[in-house]
Scaffold this active site. Structure first.
Site, PDB file in Angstrom:
ATOM      1  N   HIS A  17      15.055   7.958   0.691  1.00 50.51           N
ATOM      2  CA  HIS A  17      14.641   7.740   2.075  1.00 50.51           C
ATOM      3  C   HIS A  17      15.306   6.518   2.703  1.00 50.51           C
ATOM      4  CE1 HIS A  17      10.724  10.250   1.358  1.00 50.51           C
ATOM      5  NE2 HIS A  17      11.832  10.906   1.123  1.00 50.51           N
TER       6      HIS A  17
ATOM      7  N   ASN B  60      11.026   5.266  -2.205  1.00 54.49           N
ATOM      8  CA  ASN B  60      10.599   3.968  -1.691  1.00 54.49           C
ATOM      9  C   ASN B  60      11.754   3.220  -1.031  1.00 54.49           C
ATOM     10  OD1 ASN B  60       8.214   4.686  -2.848  1.00 54.49           O
ATOM     11  ND2 ASN B  60       8.436   3.374  -4.644  1.00 54.49           N
TER      12      ASN B  60
ATOM     13  N   PRO C 124       0.826  -1.208   0.000  1.00 52.16           N
ATOM     14  CA  PRO C 124       0.000   0.000   0.000  1.00 52.16           C
ATOM     15  C   PRO C 124       0.856   1.252   0.000  1.00 52.16           C
ATOM     16  CG  PRO C 124      -0.051  -1.083   2.162  1.00 52.16           C
ATOM     17  CD  PRO C 124       0.719  -1.987   1.242  1.00 52.16           C
ATOM     18  N   ASP C 125       0.321   2.317  -0.603  1.00 51.87           N
ATOM     19  CA  ASP C 125       1.037   3.594  -0.481  1.00 51.87           C
ATOM     20  C   ASP C 125       0.737   4.170   0.902  1.00 51.87           C
ATOM     21  OD1 ASP C 125      -1.495   4.698  -0.689  1.00 51.87           O
ATOM     22  OD2 ASP C 125      -1.149   5.665  -2.611  1.00 51.87           O
ATOM     23  N   PHE C 126       1.057   5.415   1.100  1.00 54.64           N
ATOM     24  CA  PHE C 126       0.902   5.991   2.436  1.00 54.64           C
ATOM     25  C   PHE C 126      -0.391   6.786   2.584  1.00 54.64           C
ATOM     26  CE2 PHE C 126       5.371   5.254   1.841  1.00 54.64           C
ATOM     27  CZ  PHE C 126       5.744   4.685   3.040  1.00 54.64           C
ATOM     28  N   ARG C 127      -0.662   7.645   1.622  1.00 54.47           N
ATOM     29  CA  ARG C 127      -1.680   8.671   1.847  1.00 54.47           C
ATOM     30  C   ARG C 127      -2.982   8.441   1.094  1.00 54.47           C
ATOM     31  NH1 ARG C 127       3.279  10.663   2.081  1.00 54.47           N
ATOM     32  NH2 ARG C 127       3.844  11.823   3.956  1.00 54.47           N
TER      33      ARG C 127
ATOM     34  N   ASP D 250      11.389  -0.163  -0.542  1.00 59.37           N
ATOM     35  CA  ASP D 250      11.114  -1.587  -0.769  1.00 59.37           C
ATOM     36  C   ASP D 250      12.175  -2.268  -1.628  1.00 59.37           C
ATOM     37  OD1 ASP D 250      10.478  -0.749  -3.435  1.00 59.37           O
ATOM     38  OD2 ASP D 250       8.379  -0.448  -2.867  1.00 59.37           O
TER      39      ASP D 250
HETATM   40  P1  OAD Z   1       2.020   8.706  -1.016  1.00 63.76           P
HETATM   41  O1  OAD Z   1       1.203   7.631  -0.421  1.00 63.76           O
HETATM   42  O2  OAD Z   1       2.047  10.000  -0.313  1.00 63.76           O
HETATM   43  O3  OAD Z   1       1.527   8.998  -2.507  1.00 63.76           O
HETATM   44  C1  OAD Z   1       1.325   7.939  -3.417  1.00 63.76           C
HETATM   45  C2  OAD Z   1       0.757   8.540  -4.697  1.00 63.76           C
HETATM   46  O4  OAD Z   1       0.687   7.506  -5.646  1.00 63.76           O
HETATM   47  C3  OAD Z   1      -0.615   9.133  -4.542  1.00 63.76           C
HETATM   48  O5  OAD Z   1      -0.686  10.353  -5.232  1.00 63.76           O
HETATM   49  C4  OAD Z   1      -1.531   8.084  -5.187  1.00 63.76           C
HETATM   50  O6  OAD Z   1      -2.655   8.656  -5.799  1.00 63.76           O
HETATM   51  C5  OAD Z   1      -0.595   7.520  -6.230  1.00 63.76           C
HETATM   52  N1  OAD Z   1      -0.886   6.131  -6.620  1.00 63.76           N
HETATM   53  C6  OAD Z   1      -1.290   5.102  -5.859  1.00 63.76           C
HETATM   54  N2  OAD Z   1      -1.373   3.975  -6.579  1.00 63.76           N
HETATM   55  C7  OAD Z   1      -0.992   4.299  -7.835  1.00 63.76           C
HETATM   56  C8  OAD Z   1      -0.860   3.569  -9.050  1.00 63.76           C
HETATM   57  N3  OAD Z   1      -1.116   2.253  -9.123  1.00 63.76           N
HETATM   58  N4  OAD Z   1      -0.455   4.250 -10.154  1.00 63.76           N
HETATM   59  C9  OAD Z   1      -0.188   5.557 -10.105  1.00 63.76           C
HETATM   60  N5  OAD Z   1      -0.307   6.300  -8.989  1.00 63.76           N
HETATM   61  C10 OAD Z   1      -0.690   5.675  -7.865  1.00 63.76           C
HETATM   62  O7  OAD Z   1       3.480   8.110  -1.235  1.00 63.76           O
HETATM   63  P2  OAD Z   1       4.832   8.919  -1.463  1.00 63.76           P
HETATM   64  O8  OAD Z   1       4.607  10.120  -2.280  1.00 63.76           O
HETATM   65  O9  OAD Z   1       5.839   7.938  -1.922  1.00 63.76           O
HETATM   66  O10 OAD Z   1       8.419   8.185   3.704  1.00 63.76           O
HETATM   67  O11 OAD Z   1       5.190   9.360   0.013  1.00 63.76           O
HETATM   68  C11 OAD Z   1       6.407  10.018   0.280  1.00 63.76           C
HETATM   69  C12 OAD Z   1       6.942   9.571   1.601  1.00 63.76           C
HETATM   70  O12 OAD Z   1       5.970   9.751   2.604  1.00 63.76           O
HETATM   71  C13 OAD Z   1       7.299   8.118   1.643  1.00 63.76           C
HETATM   72  O13 OAD Z   1       8.582   7.856   1.131  1.00 63.76           O
HETATM   73  C14 OAD Z   1       7.209   7.806   3.082  1.00 63.76           C
HETATM   74  C15 OAD Z   1       6.060   8.659   3.528  1.00 63.76           C
HETATM   75  O14 OAD Z   1       6.186   9.224   4.796  1.00 63.76           O
HETATM   76  C16 OAD Z   1       9.105   7.188   4.320  1.00 63.76           C
HETATM   77  O15 OAD Z   1       8.638   6.128   4.572  1.00 63.76           O
HETATM   78  C17 OAD Z   1      10.477   7.509   4.674  1.00 63.76           C
END
Ligand code: OAD
Length: 365
Positions: A229, A210, A137-140, A212
């Site tokens: 990171h 990332n 999963p992503d974060f936000r 991972d």
């Molecule tokens: P976020 O979770 O903030 O953002 C992920 C983005 O990817 C969002 O805009 C989603 O809409 C988009 N997304 C999700 N699935 C997708 C897909 N299949 N195709 C295209 N887009 C998709 O993640 P990051 O921006 O990576 O820090 O967050 C930055 C940092 O915040 C991370 O590195 C983490 C966190 O705190 C650490 O863990 C050190």
């Protein structure tokens, strides 16, 4: 971790050496202000490539049996130096930071394919979205990691990556880390597309947020990769800074026991993977690479990131204005800067479309 616009915790890097306060990463949701806050390694090495021999900082000295006093003095001196460097970087970035306007010459998917056909030095900036298809999963996002942390009763979701919080309660982070141990996931089509750019001599650098490790697993070479990171390659004692490969503590992470340092045996000696937490200092490799890459890049692709965390989110505003900027993401991000083309949707679908237009094999990576 970095600072971003949403002002996530910016704690201190260390309890015992507090001199580097100016060099801390911070979260920001709006675009961020300082590139300096980037994550990095105390010794300025790419965490993705920091093998044992790259660890020339005070932590290693301590681990080699240097006196605790000597190790701490060295650590303090290093951090002061790093602070100064980060402030210098901050000034550089502030000078350059302006709102980027859209270019009129590139507007469509076909334009992006044409751009990639002629490009020789592409910067790819990636975030958690590119690994969502892998099952991480992503974060936000609505169903992202930060929405799943209720059981931990954290003061805020980001506390999981806050160094001050980690020192009081490392368990939530280690649960997260267990899920990302090597071998758990397979790279996505987007990871393979980045590798395909590399194979065709077009990839200048992949700056990934990332941890991972899937870029490397897809075959992106260390010289083309900066893990902004940090990574799960190495870990370090919070007390004496002795550094070990994460494989040394993998069994404990899998068993969900908190890994403790066997060198200092101190009750505060939790061995923490070299992920850059909010509140930790960054290394200089990020700025060094970016400064060099800025002069060379001929296209920037942003994939799967909300661009909420600085300093990585500052990259797009720092690139020369005439370098085309393309977004492959589920949602629009990056304001106030304007992308030239936004390929909204799943990035795997976007790279598949580009791959077709480029005439590359279906899974070109
Ligand atoms: P976020 O979770 O903030 O953002 C992920 C983005 O990817 C969002 O805009 C989603 O809409 C988009 N997304 C999700 N699935 C997708 C897909 N299949 N195709 C295209 N887009 C998709 O993640 P990051 O921006 O990576 O820090 O967050 C930055 C940092 O915040 C991370 O590195 C983490 C966190 O705190 C650490 O863990 C050190």
């Amino acid at each position: 971790m970095l600072a971003g616009d949403d002002e996530e915790g910016c704690g201190d890097g260390d309890d015992d050496d507090d001199d580097d306060s100016g060099a801390r990463p911070r979260r920001a949701d709006t675009g961020g202000e300082d590139l300096n806050d980037v994550d990095a390694d105390a010794d300025g090495n790419d965490s993705g490539t920091r093998g044992a021999d790259a660890l020339t900082d005070s932590g290693r000295a301590a681990g080699r049996g240097g006196s605790t006093f000597g190790a701490r003095t060295n650590a303090r001196a290093w951090r002061i130096l790093q602070s100064l460097m980060m402030w210098r970087n901050k000034c550089l970035v502030a000078e350059k930071r302006v709102t980027r306007p859209k270019l009129t010459s590139i507007n469509t998917l076909e334009d992006v394919a044409a751009l990639l056909t002629r490009a020789r030095n592409v910067i790819v900036l990636t975030g958690a979205g590119i690994s969502v298809a892998c099952g991480i999963p992503d974060f936000r996002s609505e169903n992202g990691l930060y929405s799943m942390l209720g059981e931990y009763q954290l003061p805020s979701p980001q506390a999981m990556f806050d160094i001050a919080y980690f020192r009081t309660n490392p368990a939530p982070f280690f649960k997260f880390a267990r899920e990302l141990l090597p071998g758990s996931y397979t790279p996505s089509a987007t990871h393979r597309f980045i590798k395909a750019l590399q194979d065709r001599g077009k990839l200048l650098r992949n700056y990934t947020q990332n941890i991972d490790g899937l870029e490397r697993e897809a075959g992106v070479l260390p010289e083309h990769l900066h893990q902004c990171h940090g990574s799960l390659d190495t870990a370090r004692c919070l007390r004496c800074e002795h550094r070990v490969p994460v494989s040394d503590i993998e069994a404990e992470i899998r068993a969900q026991t908190i890994p403790m340092c066997k060198i200092c045996n101190h009750p505060d000696g939790v061995v923490k993977p070299d992920i850059v937490f909010f509140g930790e200092p960054l290394g200089r490799r990020f700025m060094d690479l970016l400064t060099a890459d800025r002069a060379r890049c001929d296209a920037v692709l942003v994939m799967g990131s909300s661009l909420k965390v600085a300093p990585v989110n500052l990259i797009i505003g720092w690139m020369p204005r005439d370098v085309p900027l393309v977004l492959l993401n589920r949602e629009t991000v990056g304001q106030p800067h304007a992308f030239d083309v936004e390929l909204l949707g799943d990035c795997d679908a976007a790279v598949a479309a580009l791959t077709r237009l480029l005439g590359w094999p279906a899974d070109a990576g």
